[in-house]
Design a protein around this motif. Structure first.
Motif, mmCIF file in Angstrom:
data_model
loop_
_atom_site.group_PDB
_atom_site.id
_atom_site.type_symbol
_atom_site.label_atom_id
_atom_site.label_comp_id
_atom_site.label_asym_id
_atom_site.label_seq_id
_atom_site.Cartn_x
_atom_site.Cartn_y
_atom_site.Cartn_z
ATOM 1 N N UNK A 135 0.888 -1.336 -0.014
ATOM 2 C CA UNK A 135 -0.435 0.234 0.297
ATOM 3 C C UNK A 135 0.982 1.328 -0.062
ATOM 4 N N UNK A 136 2.082 1.138 0.905
ATOM 5 C CA UNK A 136 2.927 2.781 0.348
ATOM 6 C C UNK A 136 3.106 2.394 -1.025
ATOM 7 N N UNK A 137 3.974 1.548 -1.014
ATOM 8 C CA UNK A 137 3.981 1.998 -2.619
ATOM 9 C C UNK A 137 3.130 2.178 -4.035
ATOM 10 N N UNK A 138 1.747 2.120 -3.701
ATOM 11 C CA UNK A 138 0.873 2.345 -3.954
ATOM 12 C C UNK A 138 0.886 3.912 -3.963
ATOM 13 N N UNK A 139 0.493 4.303 -2.678
ATOM 14 C CA UNK A 139 0.973 5.349 -2.703
ATOM 15 C C UNK A 139 2.030 6.727 -3.070
ATOM 16 N N UNK A 140 3.270 5.665 -2.943
ATOM 17 C CA UNK A 140 4.281 6.853 -3.625
ATOM 18 C C UNK A 140 4.257 6.509 -4.962
ATOM 19 N N UNK A 141 3.166 5.794 -5.668
ATOM 20 C CA UNK A 141 3.417 6.362 -7.212
ATOM 21 C C UNK A 141 1.287 6.959 -7.761
ATOM 22 N N UNK A 142 0.802 6.749 -6.820
ATOM 23 C CA UNK A 142 0.013 7.691 -6.924
ATOM 24 C C UNK A 142 0.796 9.327 -5.809
ATOM 25 N N UNK A 143 1.800 9.408 -6.456
ATOM 26 C CA UNK A 143 2.131 10.853 -4.718
ATOM 27 C C UNK A 143 1.516 11.042 -3.832
ATOM 28 N N UNK A 144 0.186 10.270 -3.063
ATOM 29 C CA UNK A 144 -0.795 11.076 -2.561
ATOM 30 C C UNK A 144 0.102 11.012 -0.987
ATOM 31 N N UNK A 145 1.615 10.212 -1.233
ATOM 32 C CA UNK A 145 2.305 9.999 0.091
ATOM 33 C C UNK A 145 3.849 10.522 -0.243
ATOM 34 N N UNK A 146 3.787 12.275 0.296
ATOM 35 C CA UNK A 146 4.676 12.941 0.196
ATOM 36 C C UNK A 146 6.007 12.279 0.987
ATOM 37 N N UNK A 147 7.023 12.066 0.792
ATOM 38 C CA UNK A 147 8.704 11.622 1.096
ATOM 39 C C UNK A 147 9.167 12.897 1.341
ATOM 40 N N UNK A 148 9.263 13.466 0.508
ATOM 41 C CA UNK A 148 10.081 14.552 0.721
ATOM 42 C C UNK A 148 10.670 14.869 1.972
ATOM 43 N N UNK A 149 10.336 14.694 2.939
ATOM 44 C CA UNK A 149 10.984 15.447 4.274
ATOM 45 C C UNK A 149 10.960 13.820 5.249
ATOM 46 N N UNK A 150 11.099 13.178 4.675
ATOM 47 C CA UNK A 150 11.095 11.842 5.514
ATOM 48 C C UNK A 150 12.727 11.632 6.072
ATOM 49 N N UNK A 151 12.676 12.079 7.132
ATOM 50 C CA UNK A 151 14.357 11.991 8.192
ATOM 51 C C UNK A 151 14.528 10.723 8.095
#
Ligand code: ADP
Ligand code: MG
Length: 570
Positions: A135-151
């Motif tokens: 499901x995380x992959x799904x969201x990354x692909x849909x760009x609904x999960x913004x991980x650009x600020x992930x630390x």
């Protein structure tokens, strides 16, 4: 490894987190927490190896929470977990550790849940995301999960993710998040593919390894019974009947069908048991786990996959009815007990041809498993007599018996030459017919009608000694209520209404069977008038329940047979 600090404060945690921990009753950090927290707070990558039940969640969640910038409503930490249940559990843990961090938001995201809901949750802004890999992959692909600020990224139960075939997904995710992040990987074991992932994606990680002997395994008493003479089912019921400190049990079997079959057989013998398997939908699985948690049922019969990661502190016993396929599975199974610093027991049934597997398990856990002597019929009978006596004493202490004493006096007068002792004995005889007190009255398969945690229950289930005899009787009467599937009601709504609005204790609520325009619920037969009236007027989905008792014969059986749980799981 470093010396073990004796308090959470020594680990450098914030006052907000320290307050939460003390409210949760965490007194001292576990070894894995002492070793991980300072390193993760310092921003290091980390490779952690420890068995289940050692406290890994807090080991990574606390430093994550401390490092979160609350003002920034973007995902700053991503935790990958193998199953939906684990994702939810970790999310709940984060939420409880963050109880003094106003404005903190966490979202579990997993397959099977409505995508729209998750999108909405993510859209609202969350600080920590816990998800299953797919499901995380799904969201990354849909760009609904913004991980650009992930630390921070955490892989929890990495070996489980490997076993479940998620390792490619995990690698894909690792390649799609910022490389500047901190990464921590936790695993009970370190098979080669996991080691490779660690080498590839962790930079100069601190390695923390908690030997299993210092972990839960020592808190779990492990025994085996070599199958002989009796059927496994009969042996099981005997064990369940005489085991000390039995509160709740999880029984492992090999197949999905076996979960249903065994749960039904146990139910037929009077146990509150339910199946838990991968064929059941998630809602139902969760409900079953909740029922076990709150004492509505005492036994869950599960497959390895379905039981993965269950954290129910009241599980006192793990019974390996079918021997596990490998030693790792054994360790995972028994990790379901001995949680939160409690004692646990694990019992393994070993058929003669499985002795070699037993020895392999002993080698892997580096300790012998003691043989269990099956309780004799006499031991079962003795236990029953003891329980019977205790029950009588309890009734004498807590019930008003004036009326009944009059009846007994009358009887003694009417039946000439009958003394009160004889009357008492006759009553004892009547009471024990379903559940004989004498060893020679016992069949091999023992029926059971009483709660096995009665008596020397010192382990904190909140039952007062006095005045709760009625509660002990549990749900014993079926009632019809005027809402059903057609009204859009789910079992959870009914439980919620009964528990929250009518104030019924969880123990008092039994099975719920949904039909189209009505449902059957099992509740105590001795509801007080006030409770009964309150329930009748209680509304679920805008409809008054109109509680009506169903006569015991006939109908009750159909209700039980068509029980919601099994209907859904078949
Ligand atoms: P793991 O992930 O290693 O299997 P968990 O993080 O699920 O273990 O923790 C197991 C149980 O122990 C949970 O119920 C948790 O609340 C409890 N726990 C964790 N750390 C502590 C602690 N320091 N003191 C008391 N209980 C703890
Ligand atoms: Mg865990």
């Amino acid at each position: 490894m470093m010396s073990t600090p004796s308090s959470f404060a020594d680990l450098g945690l914030s006052p907000e987190l320290l307050a939460a921990l003390s409210e949760l009753g965490y007194e001292t950090p576990s070894p894995i927490q002492s070793a991980c927290i300072p390193n993760l707070l310092a921003g290091c990558d980390l490779l952690g190896m420890a068995q289940t039940g050692t406290g890994k969640t807090a080991a990574f969640a606390l430093p994550i929470l401390q490092r979160i910038d609350i003002k920034k409503r973007l995902p700053q930490a991503l935790i990958l977990a193998p199953t939906r249940e684990l994702a939810i559990q970790v999310a709940e843990a984060c939420q409880s550790y963050a109880r003094h961090m106003p404005g903190f938001h966490v979202a579990p995201i997993y397959g099977g849940q409505n995508m729209g809901l998750q999108l909405k949750q993510l859209g609202r802004g969350v600080h920590v995301v816990i998800g299953t890999p797919g499901r995380v992959m799904d969201h990354i692909e849909r760009k609904s999960l913004d991980l650009s600020h992930l630390t921070t990224l955490v892989l929890d139960e990495a070996d489980e993710m490997l076993r479940m075939g998620f390792i490619d997904d995990v690698e894909w995710i690792l390649q799609h998040v910022p490389t500047t992040r901190q990464t921590a990987l936790f695993s009970a074991t370190m098979p080669e593919p996991i080691r490779r992932v660690a080498q590839r994606y962790l930079s100069d990680p601190k390695e923390v390894r908690i030997k299993s002997t210092t972990a839960t395994v020592t808190a779990i008493r492990q025994r085996y019974w070599q199958v002989s003479g009796l059927h496994k089912l009969d042996a099981l019921t005997r064990i369940l009947e005489v085991e000390d400190d039995l509160d709740a049990a999880i029984i492992f079997v090999r197949t999905k069908t076996a979960t249903v079959e065994l749960a039904e057989k146990l139910e037929a013998r009077g146990y509150g048991a339910a199946a838990l398997n991968g064929d059941m939908n998630q809602v139902l699985r969760e409900r079953t786990i909740d029922q076990l948690k709150n004492g509505n049922i005492d036994i869950v019969v599960a497959t390895d996959v379905a039981a993965r990661g269950i954290d129910v502190p009241r599980i006192s016993h793990v019974i390996n009815y079918d021997i596990p396929n490998d030693t790792e599975a054994y360790v995972h199974r028994i990790g379901r007990t001995g949680r939160a610093g409690r004692q646990g027991s694990a019992i393994l049934f070993v058929a003669p041809r499985e002795i070699r597997t037993l020895r392999a398990i002993e080698r892997a856990i580096r300790q012998p498993i003691e043989p269990l002597v099956l309780p004799s019929k006499q031991m079962v009978a003795d236990r029953r007599v003891a329980q019977f006596k205790e029950q009588i004493v309890q009734v004498i202490e807590s019930e008003d018996l004036d009326f009944f004493m009059e009846v007994v006096d009358e009887l003694a007068e009417e039946a000439a030459e009958t003394d009160v002792r004889e009357i008492a004995a006759a009553l004892a005889f009547l009471v024990q017919q379903e559940r004989p007190l004498r060893a020679d009255g016992l069949s091999d398969a023992l029926p059971r009608n009483v709660d096995f945690s009665r008596g020397d229950d010192s382990r904190g289930r909140d039952r007062s000694r006095r005045g709760d005899v009625r509660e002990h009787s549990g749900p014993s009467q079926s009632y019809r209520i005027d809402v059903g599937r057609a009204h859009g009601v789910a079992p959870g709504d009914i439980v919620g209404a009964l528990a929250n609005e009518a104030g019924l204790s969880n123990r008092a609520i039994g099975r719920i069977t949904l039909f189209d325009d009505y449902s059957i619920v099992e509740l105590p037969s001795d509801l007080s008038k006030e409770t009964f009236n309150a329930l009748s007027f209680l509304r679920v989905r805008q409809r008054p329940l109109k509680l009506t008792p169903i006569t015991r014969q006939g109908k009750r059986d159909t209700a039980t047979k068509k029980s919601f749980d099994r209907k859904k799981s078949s």
